[in-house]
Design an enzyme around this catalytic site. Structure first.
Site, PDB file in Angstrom:
ATOM      1  N   HIS A  94      -1.390  -1.315  -4.191  1.00  0.00           N
ATOM      2  CA  HIS A  94      -2.656  -0.962  -3.536  1.00  0.00           C
ATOM      3  C   HIS A  94      -2.673   0.549  -3.313  1.00  0.00           C
ATOM      4  O   HIS A  94      -1.787   1.104  -2.660  1.00  0.00           O
ATOM      5  CB  HIS A  94      -2.720  -1.718  -2.210  1.00  0.00           C
ATOM      6  CG  HIS A  94      -3.965  -1.542  -1.418  1.00  0.00           C
ATOM      7  ND1 HIS A  94      -5.079  -2.362  -1.554  1.00  0.00           N
ATOM      8  CD2 HIS A  94      -4.291  -0.664  -0.444  1.00  0.00           C
ATOM      9  CE1 HIS A  94      -6.013  -1.983  -0.695  1.00  0.00           C
ATOM     10  NE2 HIS A  94      -5.561  -0.955  -0.009  1.00  0.00           N
ATOM     11  N   MET A 123     -11.251  -5.774   6.042  1.00  0.00           N
ATOM     12  CA  MET A 123     -10.411  -4.828   6.791  1.00  0.00           C
ATOM     13  C   MET A 123     -10.035  -5.452   8.135  1.00  0.00           C
ATOM     14  O   MET A 123     -10.913  -5.891   8.890  1.00  0.00           O
ATOM     15  CB  MET A 123     -11.145  -3.507   7.029  1.00  0.00           C
ATOM     16  CG  MET A 123     -11.409  -2.659   5.786  1.00  0.00           C
ATOM     17  SD  MET A 123      -9.961  -2.265   4.783  1.00  0.00           S
ATOM     18  CE  MET A 123      -8.913  -1.380   5.951  1.00  0.00           C
ATOM     19  N   ASP A 140      -6.436  -6.277   4.792  1.00  0.00           N
ATOM     20  CA  ASP A 140      -5.838  -4.942   4.738  1.00  0.00           C
ATOM     21  C   ASP A 140      -5.827  -4.320   6.133  1.00  0.00           C
ATOM     22  O   ASP A 140      -6.890  -4.123   6.731  1.00  0.00           O
ATOM     23  CB  ASP A 140      -6.661  -4.068   3.771  1.00  0.00           C
ATOM     24  CG  ASP A 140      -6.057  -2.692   3.539  1.00  0.00           C
ATOM     25  OD1 ASP A 140      -4.937  -2.432   4.015  1.00  0.00           O
ATOM     26  OD2 ASP A 140      -6.732  -1.883   2.870  1.00  0.00           O
ATOM     27  N   SER A 184       0.851  -1.194   0.000  1.00  0.00           N
ATOM     28  CA  SER A 184       0.000   0.000   0.000  1.00  0.00           C
ATOM     29  C   SER A 184       0.883   1.239   0.000  1.00  0.00           C
ATOM     30  O   SER A 184       1.616   1.490   0.968  1.00  0.00           O
ATOM     31  CB  SER A 184      -0.893   0.012   1.249  1.00  0.00           C
ATOM     32  OG  SER A 184      -1.353   1.327   1.470  1.00  0.00           O
ATOM     33  N   ASP A 197      -4.734   3.653  -1.808  1.00  0.00           N
ATOM     34  CA  ASP A 197      -5.791   4.021  -0.862  1.00  0.00           C
ATOM     35  C   ASP A 197      -6.300   5.417  -1.169  1.00  0.00           C
ATOM     36  O   ASP A 197      -5.568   6.402  -1.028  1.00  0.00           O
ATOM     37  CB  ASP A 197      -5.244   3.982   0.567  1.00  0.00           C
ATOM     38  CG  ASP A 197      -5.001   2.566   1.044  1.00  0.00           C
ATOM     39  OD1 ASP A 197      -5.957   1.769   1.027  1.00  0.00           O
ATOM     40  OD2 ASP A 197      -3.854   2.255   1.421  1.00  0.00           O
ATOM     41  N   MET A 205     -12.077   4.648  -0.335  1.00  0.00           N
ATOM     42  CA  MET A 205     -12.671   4.969   0.966  1.00  0.00           C
ATOM     43  C   MET A 205     -13.276   6.360   0.812  1.00  0.00           C
ATOM     44  O   MET A 205     -12.810   7.349   1.388  1.00  0.00           O
ATOM     45  CB  MET A 205     -11.600   4.940   2.060  1.00  0.00           C
ATOM     46  CG  MET A 205     -11.188   3.518   2.433  1.00  0.00           C
ATOM     47  SD  MET A 205      -9.610   3.472   3.316  1.00  0.00           S
ATOM     48  CE  MET A 205      -8.483   3.492   1.921  1.00  0.00           C
ATOM     49  N   HIS A 262      -8.414   1.185  -3.707  1.00  0.00           N
ATOM     50  CA  HIS A 262      -9.272   0.983  -2.534  1.00  0.00           C
ATOM     51  C   HIS A 262      -9.981   2.302  -2.262  1.00  0.00           C
ATOM     52  O   HIS A 262      -9.392   3.234  -1.728  1.00  0.00           O
ATOM     53  CB  HIS A 262      -8.404   0.537  -1.336  1.00  0.00           C
ATOM     54  CG  HIS A 262      -9.177   0.363  -0.064  1.00  0.00           C
ATOM     55  ND1 HIS A 262      -8.560   0.117   1.152  1.00  0.00           N
ATOM     56  CD2 HIS A 262     -10.515   0.389   0.199  1.00  0.00           C
ATOM     57  CE1 HIS A 262      -9.486   0.013   2.091  1.00  0.00           C
ATOM     58  NE2 HIS A 262     -10.673   0.180   1.542  1.00  0.00           N
ATOM     59  N   MET A 275      -8.897   8.314  -0.171  1.00  0.00           N
ATOM     60  CA  MET A 275      -9.731   8.755   0.959  1.00  0.00           C
ATOM     61  C   MET A 275     -10.204  10.181   0.716  1.00  0.00           C
ATOM     62  O   MET A 275      -9.440  11.003   0.201  1.00  0.00           O
ATOM     63  CB  MET A 275      -8.916   8.727   2.251  1.00  0.00           C
ATOM     64  CG  MET A 275      -8.251   7.408   2.551  1.00  0.00           C
ATOM     65  SD  MET A 275      -7.253   7.536   4.055  1.00  0.00           S
ATOM     66  CE  MET A 275      -6.489   5.915   4.077  1.00  0.00           C
TER      67      MET A 275
END
Ligand code: DX5
Ligand code: ZN
Length: 225
Positions: free
Chosen positions: A36, A140, A178, A11, A38, A71, A69, A40
């Site tokens: 990966h 998660m 994760d 990540s 992330d 979020m 991913h 957000m």
């Protein structure tokens, strides 16, 4: 599960962004299976991170699959931009999405891999209706929003349940974990049934560097001689 076939997904949330390209190239040489990313928005989780421009830059640099991913509160709104930027797969949360089936259909209509993410407090049963149409489940093992948190052992019985659901309903679907994955916790996750592990801090905060960190993670998953 054959531990040697476990895939590693570093990540980049924990990367040194001043040297992101070099670190991703090093990860490719070190045998990372995918990257990966992330994403957000400060609403879905109490943190902000990166957007499609990072994906666009990485796409020019690496052939590794780029796994997004999300979020964010409205994944549908941002999907096209991330598809155009060169993403390969999308992991979307079940929580807070009243139209999860539609989101998954849109991802598949873009010819991308689709996965569903569940938070520690979300029951495995929410996966039942969507499992046949997805390529990945991401469980998660921390509450999402930040790197460097402690692996929640309490999620392991759920991981075992999800493993059984996948084997029964869609054996080709990957089971990914994760959060808080490190040399100590990775073997527990794999024993519970995971076949892909995301790791941020364990890869990027190792003072021996990312190549050594990747090797150590692989070693801790090898069966004892
Ligand atoms: C947390 C993110 C994770 C995070 C993992 O919300 O989804 O992917 O980067 O970081 P570590 O491995 O440090 O827990
Ligand atoms: Zn993540």
């Amino acid at each position: 599960m054959d531990r040697r076939s476990v895939k590693l997904a570093p990540s980049i949330l924990a990367a040194d962004f001043a040297h992101l390209g070099a670190q991703v190239e090093e990860l490719a040489r070190a045998g990372a299976d995918r990257i990966h990313v992330d994403v957000m928005d400060g609403h879905f989780v109490p943190n902000i991170s990166m957007g499609a421009p990072i994906v666009r830059s990485l796409r020019k640099l690496t052939a590794l699959p780029l796994e997004i991913h999300f979020m964010i509160s409205d994944p549908d709104f941002f999907l096209d931009e991330f598809v155009e930027a060169g993403s390969d797969s999308f992991l979307v949360h079940g929580e807070g999405n009243n139209n999860l089936h539609r989101t998954l259909q849109r991802i598949k209509a873009s010819s991308k891999r689709a996965g569903v993410v569940i938070n520690p407090a979300t029951p495995a049963s929410v996966l039942e209706e969507v499992l046949p149409q997805i390529d990945q489940v991401l469980v998660m093992t921390v509450d999402p929003g930040f790197g460097g948190q402690h692996f929640l052992n309490v999620t392991m019985p759920k991981v075992r349940r999800v493993r059984k659901m996948i084997d029964a309903l869609n054996p080709a679907c990957e089971l990914e974990l994760d959060g808080g994955v490190n040399l100590e916790t990775a073997p527990f996750g794999v024993a519970a049934g995971a076949d892909v592990l995301v790791a941020g801090t364990a890869v990027f905060a190792d003072n021996q560097g990312v190549t050594a960190a990747m090797n150590k993670l692989r070693c801790c998953l090898e069966p004892a001689a």
